[in-house]
Design an enzyme around this catalytic site. Sequence first.
Site, PDB file in Angstrom:
ATOM      1  N   ARG A 100       4.701   2.549  11.019  1.00 26.71           N
ATOM      2  CA  ARG A 100       3.892   3.756  11.057  1.00 26.71           C
ATOM      3  C   ARG A 100       4.694   4.876  11.726  1.00 26.71           C
ATOM      4  O   ARG A 100       5.436   4.635  12.694  1.00 26.71           O
ATOM      5  CB  ARG A 100       2.634   3.459  11.860  1.00 26.71           C
ATOM      6  CG  ARG A 100       1.620   4.576  11.915  1.00 26.71           C
ATOM      7  CD  ARG A 100       1.049   4.885  10.561  1.00 26.71           C
ATOM      8  NE  ARG A 100      -0.161   5.684  10.651  1.00 26.71           N
ATOM      9  CZ  ARG A 100      -0.676   6.326   9.613  1.00 26.71           C
ATOM     10  NH1 ARG A 100      -0.095   6.272   8.421  1.00 26.71           N
ATOM     11  NH2 ARG A 100      -1.796   7.005   9.740  1.00 26.71           N
ATOM     12  N   THR A 370      -0.521   7.352  -1.421  1.00 24.64           N
ATOM     13  CA  THR A 370      -0.084   6.122  -0.779  1.00 24.64           C
ATOM     14  C   THR A 370       0.180   5.177  -1.933  1.00 24.64           C
ATOM     15  O   THR A 370      -0.286   5.409  -3.036  1.00 24.64           O
ATOM     16  CB  THR A 370      -1.225   5.582   0.120  1.00 24.64           C
ATOM     17  OG1 THR A 370      -1.489   6.552   1.113  1.00 24.64           O
ATOM     18  CG2 THR A 370      -0.887   4.270   0.782  1.00 24.64           C
ATOM     19  N   THR A 388       3.217   5.143   2.607  1.00 30.01           N
ATOM     20  CA  THR A 388       2.569   6.428   2.334  1.00 30.01           C
ATOM     21  C   THR A 388       3.370   7.601   2.861  1.00 30.01           C
ATOM     22  O   THR A 388       4.175   7.471   3.787  1.00 30.01           O
ATOM     23  CB  THR A 388       1.168   6.456   2.989  1.00 30.01           C
ATOM     24  OG1 THR A 388       0.489   7.643   2.592  1.00 30.01           O
ATOM     25  CG2 THR A 388       1.230   6.424   4.505  1.00 30.01           C
ATOM     26  N   ASP A 412      -3.291  12.470  10.150  1.00 31.30           N
ATOM     27  CA  ASP A 412      -4.140  11.298  10.413  1.00 31.30           C
ATOM     28  C   ASP A 412      -4.580  11.200  11.875  1.00 31.30           C
ATOM     29  O   ASP A 412      -5.375  10.338  12.233  1.00 31.30           O
ATOM     30  CB  ASP A 412      -3.411  10.001  10.017  1.00 31.30           C
ATOM     31  CG  ASP A 412      -3.547   9.707   8.533  1.00 31.30           C
ATOM     32  OD1 ASP A 412      -4.264  10.451   7.842  1.00 31.30           O
ATOM     33  OD2 ASP A 412      -2.938   8.732   8.054  1.00 31.30           O
ATOM     34  N   SER A 441      -4.205   4.618  11.036  1.00 33.66           N
ATOM     35  CA  SER A 441      -4.063   4.472   9.589  1.00 33.66           C
ATOM     36  C   SER A 441      -5.233   3.676   9.019  1.00 33.66           C
ATOM     37  O   SER A 441      -5.910   2.945   9.740  1.00 33.66           O
ATOM     38  CB  SER A 441      -2.758   3.733   9.287  1.00 33.66           C
ATOM     39  OG  SER A 441      -2.678   3.431   7.913  1.00 33.66           O
ATOM     40  N   SER A 442      -5.409   3.799   7.704  1.00 26.62           N
ATOM     41  CA  SER A 442      -6.370   2.937   7.000  1.00 26.62           C
ATOM     42  C   SER A 442      -5.662   1.925   6.098  1.00 26.62           C
ATOM     43  O   SER A 442      -6.321   1.178   5.374  1.00 26.62           O
ATOM     44  CB  SER A 442      -7.290   3.792   6.123  1.00 26.62           C
ATOM     45  OG  SER A 442      -8.036   4.647   6.925  1.00 26.62           O
ATOM     46  N   GLY A 462      -5.599   5.325  -0.969  1.00 25.12           N
ATOM     47  CA  GLY A 462      -6.928   5.921  -1.009  1.00 25.12           C
ATOM     48  C   GLY A 462      -7.454   6.365   0.332  1.00 25.12           C
ATOM     49  O   GLY A 462      -8.665   6.475   0.522  1.00 25.12           O
ATOM     50  N   GLY A 463      -6.562   6.608   1.316  1.00 24.04           N
ATOM     51  CA  GLY A 463      -7.019   7.101   2.613  1.00 24.04           C
ATOM     52  C   GLY A 463      -8.069   6.187   3.194  1.00 24.04           C
ATOM     53  O   GLY A 463      -7.935   4.967   3.192  1.00 24.04           O
TER      54      GLY A 463
HETATM   55  O1  DON Z   1      -2.351   5.813   6.618  1.00 22.67           O
HETATM   56  C1  DON Z   1      -3.372   6.265   6.131  1.00 22.67           C
HETATM   57  O2  DON Z   1      -4.461   5.771   6.308  1.00 22.67           O
HETATM   58  C2  DON Z   1      -3.330   7.481   5.220  1.00 22.67           C
HETATM   59  N1  DON Z   1      -2.219   8.323   5.549  1.00 22.67           N
HETATM   60  C3  DON Z   1      -3.284   7.034   3.817  1.00 22.67           C
HETATM   61  C4  DON Z   1      -3.403   8.180   2.853  1.00 22.67           C
HETATM   62  C5  DON Z   1      -3.755   7.710   1.505  1.00 22.67           C
HETATM   63  O3  DON Z   1      -3.941   6.564   1.246  1.00 22.67           O
HETATM   64  C6  DON Z   1      -3.927   8.707   0.458  1.00 22.67           C
HETATM   65  N2  DON Z   1      -3.963   8.019  -0.835  1.00 22.67           N
HETATM   66  N3  DON Z   1      -4.472   8.083  -1.799  1.00 22.67           N
END
Ligand code: DON
Length: 560
Positions: A100, A370, A388, A412, A441-442, A462-463
């Site tokens: 990360r 991501t 990501t 984030d 993070s997710s 997908g955040g």
């Molecule tokens: O680490 C994370 O949770 C976010 N930066 C992820 C962002 C993300 O998955 C966007 N994607 N579609």
Amino acid sequence: MICSPILVAHLVFPLLLSQSSETQRPYAKRAVVSVSRPASEVGIRILREGGNAVDAAIATAFALAVTHPQAGNIAGGGFMVVAPPEGGPGFQNAKVVDFRETAPAKATATMFEPKESVRTTKGVGVPGTVAGLELAHKRWGKLPWARLVEPAVTLARNGFPVEKSLAASLNKVLPETVKAHPEFHKVFSKPAGGEWKTNDELKLPELASALEAIRERGAAGFYTGKVADLLVAEMERTGGLISREDLANYRAELRDPIRVKFRGYEILAAPPPSSGGVCLSLILGMLETRPARKGDRLDPDNIHFLAETMRRAYRERARWLGDPAFAPLPPELLTPSFAAKLASTIQRDRATPSGSLAGDIPLAAEGDSTTHLSVLDESGFAVSMTTTLEETYGSRVVVPGGGFLLNNEMGDFNRVPGRTDISGNIGTPANLVAPGKRMLSSQCPVVVIRDGKVRAITGSPGGRTIPNTVAQVLWNLLEWDMGARQAVDTPRIHHQWFPDQIRLEGATSRQRINLTRELMKRGHKVVNATQGDAHTIWVDANGKIWAAADRRIEGAASGE
Ligand code: DON
């Protein structure tokens, strides 16, 4: 991944419904699945040459930095679950490589104005990818490092055929970058002018040179020397905070996976600073309090209950989670009794308003890019990796002379201390900006084991939807006995506590309208959106390997 959720839903769902029973050829030995065909093929070649799953994941990840610049990267970050077969039936040797990004040393909790864009060099976290891949290679790699970076160098130097999703994405983004991100425009425009079409050739010579430095010098080729100089020069030119020391001081971490037990399986997942494993533990823990397989998978009672588990899991996420060096994880969060207590507050036929769950802590918005890759080698060694840049193409800042995109992962963090609002900002302490801190993070790469064997490998972009996407793919596989194809294709939902709504794939389609109405009757707000891109490997009870690329966007399984 490119998410334009609302528009895509209508196009995608008729396709999914008509193809979800498709049968496909299983593999006997090994498989790689990722968002990009050339990248998956690089991975399988590495396996054929005698590389192991970690080698293949590293080579695939570097290839994705070239062929899928929306999210593949050398200046982003991510998490890699590594499950080597040695270590007994419980895969006791399994580890998570945490690469990360971190906040630069000059970062402060108040560095962002409330509405400030993070598509700038100020939004860039100290990149983790190259350090993470090198750490994984030093610990588990079999083939020489240079061999793993070489395919990416070749793709970037000689050019590669642009995939459909990349062509569409570049055609959409390029006009927005003419003034705001001229280096992006220069690097990614079609040399002859005009719009990108599928199979046009894209060459990225400056990125090839940066990759050559990494090939020759390992992580030092990125964090020191010419590449680092170019990165720092761009920071200095544009008011970014990352210094030479920040780069030289970056360290990837090896962590123990969170182990979630569910219906006789064990899921190895990423711990904080990812919220993935904790959310899975809570959601699956609540689902397990019910008798297995109640009604139809998509009936309103099941979807209502599932959404209520998500609502509760995301409240805990907002309250507790951040970099564990700054916000230690309360251990009781992972216990079955904690999940059971949360589940006992779910009403069978009524939505619980999010605000009533002590709810003045809504959540910050996240972006759209991501990517996830899953690898299984012939020895039963599994790697599950999500990486990501945060938003699609990250900050959209391409380092001049370096040819690579910088993340905008600082987005984030909880960006404004103490500021909370129902549109999704949160100011709780666990995830405020601090020097050297990893932002929450997710990302949720997982490996599932049972009786000493790997049974599933999955993850998604997908955040904040990610843990929910993964929970549903796992629920489909482990409880509903779906095959990989159906588990991936089945429509998904998302609830994240705030905003207080369910996102349902195909909510307004003929097939889902009844479900939507029933959920609304129970007091839910329902919106239509596509969700995730979960490239999944499933090993059935007979040892056959089923690899399913998620068709919501694009993707390719490769295996034999
Ligand atoms: O680490 C994370 O949770 C976010 N930066 C992820 C962002 C993300 O998955 C966007 N994607 N579609």
